[in-house]
Design a protein around this motif. Structure first.
Motif, PDB file in Angstrom:
ATOM      1  N   PRO A 180       2.106 -18.580 -24.842  1.00  0.00           N
ATOM      2  CA  PRO A 180       0.689 -18.838 -24.561  1.00  0.00           C
ATOM      3  C   PRO A 180       0.426 -20.346 -24.459  1.00  0.00           C
ATOM      4  O   PRO A 180       1.229 -21.160 -24.929  1.00  0.00           O
ATOM      5  CB  PRO A 180      -0.029 -18.227 -25.774  1.00  0.00           C
ATOM      6  N   PRO A 181      -0.700 -20.719 -23.862  1.00  0.00           N
ATOM      7  CA  PRO A 181      -0.957 -22.148 -23.608  1.00  0.00           C
ATOM      8  C   PRO A 181      -1.006 -23.016 -24.841  1.00  0.00           C
ATOM      9  O   PRO A 181      -0.722 -24.211 -24.773  1.00  0.00           O
ATOM     10  CB  PRO A 181      -2.298 -22.142 -22.867  1.00  0.00           C
ATOM     11  N   GLY A 182      -1.349 -22.455 -26.004  1.00  0.00           N
ATOM     12  CA  GLY A 182      -1.379 -23.258 -27.219  1.00  0.00           C
ATOM     13  C   GLY A 182      -0.024 -23.826 -27.598  1.00  0.00           C
ATOM     14  O   GLY A 182       0.062 -24.860 -28.281  1.00  0.00           O
ATOM     15  N   ALA A 183       1.049 -23.186 -27.139  1.00  0.00           N
ATOM     16  CA  ALA A 183       2.389 -23.695 -27.423  1.00  0.00           C
ATOM     17  C   ALA A 183       2.594 -25.069 -26.799  1.00  0.00           C
ATOM     18  O   ALA A 183       3.368 -25.886 -27.307  1.00  0.00           O
ATOM     19  CB  ALA A 183       3.442 -22.723 -26.904  1.00  0.00           C
ATOM     20  N   GLY A 184       1.889 -25.328 -25.700  1.00  0.00           N
ATOM     21  CA  GLY A 184       2.008 -26.624 -25.054  1.00  0.00           C
ATOM     22  C   GLY A 184       1.598 -27.762 -25.966  1.00  0.00           C
ATOM     23  O   GLY A 184       2.238 -28.832 -25.985  1.00  0.00           O
ATOM     24  N   ALA A 195     -10.674 -18.954 -37.616  1.00  0.00           N
ATOM     25  CA  ALA A 195     -10.348 -20.077 -36.733  1.00  0.00           C
ATOM     26  C   ALA A 195      -8.849 -20.353 -36.710  1.00  0.00           C
ATOM     27  O   ALA A 195      -8.245 -20.541 -35.641  1.00  0.00           O
ATOM     28  CB  ALA A 195     -11.116 -21.318 -37.169  1.00  0.00           C
ATOM     29  N   LEU A 196      -8.213 -20.368 -37.888  1.00  0.00           N
ATOM     30  CA  LEU A 196      -6.777 -20.638 -37.962  1.00  0.00           C
ATOM     31  C   LEU A 196      -5.967 -19.521 -37.308  1.00  0.00           C
ATOM     32  O   LEU A 196      -4.963 -19.784 -36.641  1.00  0.00           O
ATOM     33  CB  LEU A 196      -6.365 -20.809 -39.422  1.00  0.00           C
ATOM     34  N   ALA A 197      -6.410 -18.272 -37.489  1.00  0.00           N
ATOM     35  CA  ALA A 197      -5.706 -17.158 -36.849  1.00  0.00           C
ATOM     36  C   ALA A 197      -5.805 -17.260 -35.333  1.00  0.00           C
ATOM     37  O   ALA A 197      -4.828 -16.988 -34.618  1.00  0.00           O
ATOM     38  CB  ALA A 197      -6.295 -15.831 -37.331  1.00  0.00           C
ATOM     39  N   ALA A 198      -6.964 -17.665 -34.827  1.00  0.00           N
ATOM     40  CA  ALA A 198      -7.136 -17.804 -33.382  1.00  0.00           C
ATOM     41  C   ALA A 198      -6.262 -18.914 -32.821  1.00  0.00           C
ATOM     42  O   ALA A 198      -5.626 -18.755 -31.768  1.00  0.00           O
ATOM     43  CB  ALA A 198      -8.599 -18.078 -33.061  1.00  0.00           C
ATOM     44  N   LEU A 199      -6.201 -20.040 -33.509  1.00  0.00           N
ATOM     45  CA  LEU A 199      -5.363 -21.150 -33.049  1.00  0.00           C
ATOM     46  C   LEU A 199      -3.887 -20.748 -33.061  1.00  0.00           C
ATOM     47  O   LEU A 199      -3.134 -21.077 -32.134  1.00  0.00           O
ATOM     48  CB  LEU A 199      -5.598 -22.379 -33.925  1.00  0.00           C
ATOM     49  N   GLY A 200      -3.479 -20.028 -34.116  1.00  0.00           N
ATOM     50  CA  GLY A 200      -2.104 -19.537 -34.155  1.00  0.00           C
ATOM     51  C   GLY A 200      -1.826 -18.543 -33.046  1.00  0.00           C
ATOM     52  O   GLY A 200      -0.747 -18.546 -32.447  1.00  0.00           O
ATOM     53  N   ALA A 232     -10.883 -23.432 -27.601  1.00  0.00           N
ATOM     54  CA  ALA A 232      -9.550 -24.033 -27.471  1.00  0.00           C
ATOM     55  C   ALA A 232      -8.902 -23.660 -26.142  1.00  0.00           C
ATOM     56  O   ALA A 232      -8.289 -24.506 -25.473  1.00  0.00           O
ATOM     57  CB  ALA A 232      -8.661 -23.596 -28.633  1.00  0.00           C
ATOM     58  N   LEU A 233      -9.050 -22.400 -25.752  1.00  0.00           N
ATOM     59  CA  LEU A 233      -8.478 -21.965 -24.472  1.00  0.00           C
ATOM     60  C   LEU A 233      -9.158 -22.669 -23.309  1.00  0.00           C
ATOM     61  O   LEU A 233      -8.494 -23.095 -22.352  1.00  0.00           O
ATOM     62  CB  LEU A 233      -8.610 -20.450 -24.334  1.00  0.00           C
TER      63      LEU A 233
END
Length: 405
Positions: free
Chosen positions: A48-52, A141-146, A180-181
Motif C-alpha cells: 500500500p502507498p503508506g509503505a512508500g 489513528a495508529l491502526a489506520a496508519l499501519g 493520509a491517503l
C-alpha cells in the motif's frame, strides 16, 4: 542480531540474501519514490502507498548510508515497542511477560527482522492496541496508519468492544486513513499501482497451499518452482485452484471473525488484544504467502496479549514462538531444501505451518469461549467476599471452581 547481520554472507545465513533486500531492492524503490512516483511497473512492488513513506525515511537521515539508516530506524522501532510493552506491563492487572516475550522472541528470526520493515509495521499495531485504554481515537489513528503501510494492522480494530469505543476508534481510523491517503495521492503518482501486482501473486512455496503442493511433488505432481512477484512460487497444474482455495479460506476466516463479533457477549480487558492476534493468525495461515517476516507480526501481537493477566492466548503465544524458531531454520539455513521440495524442506514447512494452523484454531476457540461466557475470575471478583472465602467457598457453584476460562 546485529552481529549476525554483519556476518550476513555466511552460508548458514543465506549468502547475503537477507540483507540484499534492503541495499538493493528497498534502495532502488527509494530512488523511484524520491522522484515523486510509486514503482508502477515493478512486479515486486505489492505494498500500500503508506509503505512508500517508511522506505523514504532512511534516506532522510543525514550521515549514514541508506542501509545503515534503515537498520538504525528498525532498531528504534524495536526499542519503541519494547518500551511500550514494558510500560504497559507495570500497570495494575498487567505483567512484564509481554515485554520479555518480544525481547526474547524477535531474535529467534536471527537477523531477518533488521532487514525488513515489518518491525516498523508491527509498531503501529502494538501502539494502537496499547493506546486503547487511554485514547480510542489514538488507537484508531495508529491502526489506520499501519493499515496504509501493510494492511493487516487495521485488523486490530476488530476486537474493540461494541458501543462508543468502537464507533470512536473506527471513525478516527476512517478520518486518519482518508487524510493520509489523500496526502499520498497528491504527493505521488501511481499510488494504487500495487493492486495490480498483488492480484497477480500465486502460491508461495512457504504457504500452507505451497506445502501441500511440495508434498504432492513426491507423489508425482509435475509442478516446479519459479521466482516471480518477489517470491519463490509454485507453477504447474492445480496451482490456480490452490490459490483460489486460499482466497476462499481467507474470506471464510473473515466471515467467521464477523460471526464471532456478532455473537460475543463479554469483553475482558484483554479481548481486543486476543481478537487481534486471532484475526492476524487466521489471515496468515490462509494466505497465499507466509514469508518468515510475517512471524514478526505475530510475535508483536502475542506480546501485547501477554501484557494482560486476563488473556486467553498464553498457549497460542507458545506455539507462535516455536513456529518462529522453525521459520528461521527454514529460512535462510535450509531454504534451498524448501525451494527444491526435498523431504527435509517439506517436513520443516509442514511442522511450521502445522503449528501456525493449530495456533490459529486454538486462538479462535479460546477467544470464542471466553467471550461467550462471562469469565469465572470476574464473577468471583464481583461476588461478596463472604461468598467466596472461608467455609462457604466450598459451596460456590462448580463453574467458579477449577478452570478459570
Amino acid at each position: 542480531m546485529l552481529w549476525l547481520l554483519a556476518h550476513n554472507n555466511e552460508r548458514a545465513l543465506g549468502h547475503g540474501a537477507v540483507a540484499r533486500e534492503v541495499w538493493r531492492l528497498y534502495f532502488h524503490w527509494y530512488g523511484v519514490l524520491s522522484h515523486g512516483a510509486f514503482p508502477a511497473h515493478d512486479t515486486l512492488w505489492q505494498y500500500p502507498p503508506g509503505a512508500g513513506a517508511v522506505l523514504l525515511a532512511p534516506g532522510l537521515v543525514p550521515g549514514p548510508s541508506y542501509f545503515q539508516a534503515f537498520v538504525a530506524l528498525t532498531l528504534a522501532a524495536d526499542a519503541l515497542i519494547t518500551a511500550a510493552l514494558a510500560r504497559a506491563g507495570t500497570r495494575p492487572g498487567r505483567t512484564l511477560l509481554g515485554a520479555a516475550f518480544w525481547t526474547g522472541g524477535l531474535p529467534l528470526l536471527l537477523h531477518l527482522p533488521l532487514a525488513r520493515y515489518d518491525v516498523e509495521v508491527t509498531a503501529f499495531a502494538v501502539l494502537s492496541l496499547l493506546a486503547l485504554e487511554r485514547s480510542t481515537r489514538a488507537c484508531g489513528a495508529l491502526a489506520a496508519l499501519g493499515g496504509l503501510v501493510k494492511v493487516w494492522p487495521a485488523l486490530v480494530l476488530l476486537g474493540l468492544e461494541r458501543g462508543r469505543a468502537t464507533r470512536t476508534a473506527w471513525l478516527s481510523a476512517a478520518l486518519t486513513g482518508s487524510v493520509a491517503l489523500a496526502a499520498l495521492v497528491v504527493s505521488f503518482r501511481n499510488p494504487l499501482a500495487f493492486l495490480r501486482q498483488q492480484g497477480g501473486r500465486g502460491v508461495q512455496v512457504e504457504s500452507l497451499g505451497g506445502t501441500a503442493l511440495s508434498l504432492a511433488r513426491h507423489a508425482g505432481w509435475r509442478g516446479t518452482t519459479h521466482y516471480q512477484y518477489g517470491a519463490i512460487e509454485l507453477v504447474g497444474p492445480y496451482v490456480r485452484a490452490v490459490a483460489t482455495v486460499s482466497l476462499g479460506l481467507t474470506a471464510a476466516a473473515f466471515a467467521l471473525l464477523l460471526l464471532w463479533r456478532v455473537r460475543a457477549r463479554h469483553w475482558s480487558p484483554a479481548t481486543p488484544y486476543d481478537a487481534a492476534l486471532s484475526a492476524v493468525l487466521l489471515f496468515t495461515v490462509t494466505s497465499r504467502v507466509i514469508s518468515p517476516q510475517y512471524m514478526v507480526w505475530l510475535l508483536g501481537l502475542a506480546a501485547v496479549c501477554l501484557t494482560s493477566r486476563h488473556t486467553t492466548q498464553r498457549p497460542v503465544a507458545a506455539l507462535v514462538a516455536v513456529a518462529t524458531g522453525l521459520s528461521a531454520v527454514a529460512y535462510p539455513a535450509f531454504y534451498a531444501d524448501v525451494v527444491q521440495g526435498t523431504w527435509t524442506g517439506c517436513l520443516l514447512m509442514l511442522a511450521r505451518n502445522g503449528l501456525l494452523t493449530g495456533a490459529a484454531v486454538l486462538s479462535l476457540t479460546r477467544l470464542w469461549r471466553a467471550t461467550r461466557h462471562r469469565g469465572n475470575a470476574e464473577l468471583v471478583h464481583r461476588m461478596p467476599t463472604s461468598q467466596v472465602s472461608g467455609p462457604r467457598r466450598a459451596a460456590a457453584p462448580a463453574s467458579l471452581r477449577g478452570d478459570r476460562g
